[in-house]
Design an enzyme around this catalytic site. Structure first.
Site, short mmCIF file in Angstrom:
data_model
loop_
_atom_site.label_atom_id
_atom_site.label_comp_id
_atom_site.label_asym_id
_atom_site.label_seq_id
_atom_site.Cartn_x
_atom_site.Cartn_y
_atom_site.Cartn_z
N CYS A 94 0.80 -1.14 0.08
CA CYS A 94 0.00 0.04 -0.02
C CYS A 94 0.81 1.14 -0.08
CB CYS A 94 -0.94 -0.11 0.95
SG CYS A 94 -1.81 1.49 1.40
N CYS A 97 0.19 2.95 3.69
CA CYS A 97 0.81 2.39 5.18
C CYS A 97 1.89 1.19 4.96
CB CYS A 97 -0.32 1.99 5.51
SG CYS A 97 -1.18 0.74 5.21
N CYS A 143 -7.58 -0.87 1.65
CA CYS A 143 -6.25 -1.67 2.48
C CYS A 143 -7.08 -1.92 3.82
CB CYS A 143 -5.28 -0.46 2.39
SG CYS A 143 -4.00 -1.00 3.65
N CYS A 146 -5.25 1.20 6.48
CA CYS A 146 -5.22 2.31 6.63
C CYS A 146 -6.57 2.87 5.57
CB CYS A 146 -3.90 3.25 5.81
SG CYS A 146 -4.05 2.90 4.18
N CYS A 166 -8.88 -5.13 -9.80
CA CYS A 166 -8.48 -3.95 -10.73
C CYS A 166 -7.91 -2.82 -10.12
CB CYS A 166 -9.71 -3.53 -11.83
SG CYS A 166 -9.45 -2.24 -12.87
FE FE Z 1 -2.77 1.08 3.62
#
Ligand code: FE
Length: 179
Positions: A94, A97, A143, A146, A166
């Site tokens: 990510c 984070c 995610c 976060c 996607c």
């Molecule tokens: Fe994240």
């Protein structure tokens, strides 16, 4: 409907939606459980962590596009971002984070111009929920750690899962496999 009316309707929807998505990404607190991974893709076990919320840091550190996509549920233009068609081995984290999200081994060429994967690296590391923006029913992917908006998942992917995650290139940070 006149073109101008249509555009003003769209911008109205956009404003309502921006307000809603801001609320959705405001600090909610709480704990989440994810699976941690080393940079070479090895699972390090479960961890229960406080949710991450660093809006001031994200505003400073991320590109305006990455901030818009991850924190305001934006979408990059298809084929616009270098790396959407990368096929080297590695790990995708990510951009906000560092939570591990996808293994490059599950990435495939969907022809859409967005990085596409047939499964996340761990089911715990992403959250999926229904998104009804613009009258389309889609499954949004975020995610877990976060709440960054990453993209959507569709049912037209390849075997073995039949899924197509996607993603937005700018929501991911690629960590190449060390040789
Ligand atoms: Fe994240």
């Amino acid at each position: 409907m006149q073109r101008r009316q249509f555009l003003s309707l769209l911008s109205g929807i956009g404003m309502v939606y921006a307000t809603r998505s801001f609320a959705a990404t405001a600090p909610g607190g709480g704990m989440v459980t994810i699976i941690q991974f080393s940079d070479d893709g090895k699972p390090l076990g479960r961890a229960t962590l406080a949710k991450v919320y660093k809006d001031a840091e994200w505003k400073k550190r991320l590109s305006p596009l990455a901030y818009h996509v991850t924190r305001e549920q934006g979408t990059e233009r298809a084929f616009s971002q270098p790396g959407h068609d990368r096929h080297e081995p590695g790990l995708y984290r990510c951009v906000c984070c560092d939570n591990a999200l996808f293994d490059a081994a599950t990435k495939y060429d969907s022809g859409t111009g967005w990085p596409s994967f047939w499964q996340p690296i761990a089911a715990e590391n992403v959250r999926e929920h229904e998104d009804r923006l613009f009258g389309m029913v889609r499954t949004e992917v975020r995610c877990t750690l976060c709440d960054a908006h990453l993209g959507h998942v569709f049912n037209d992917g390849p075997k073995p899962t039949g899924l197509r995650y996607c993603m937005n290139t700018v929501a991911l940070r690629f960590v190449p496999k060390s040789k």
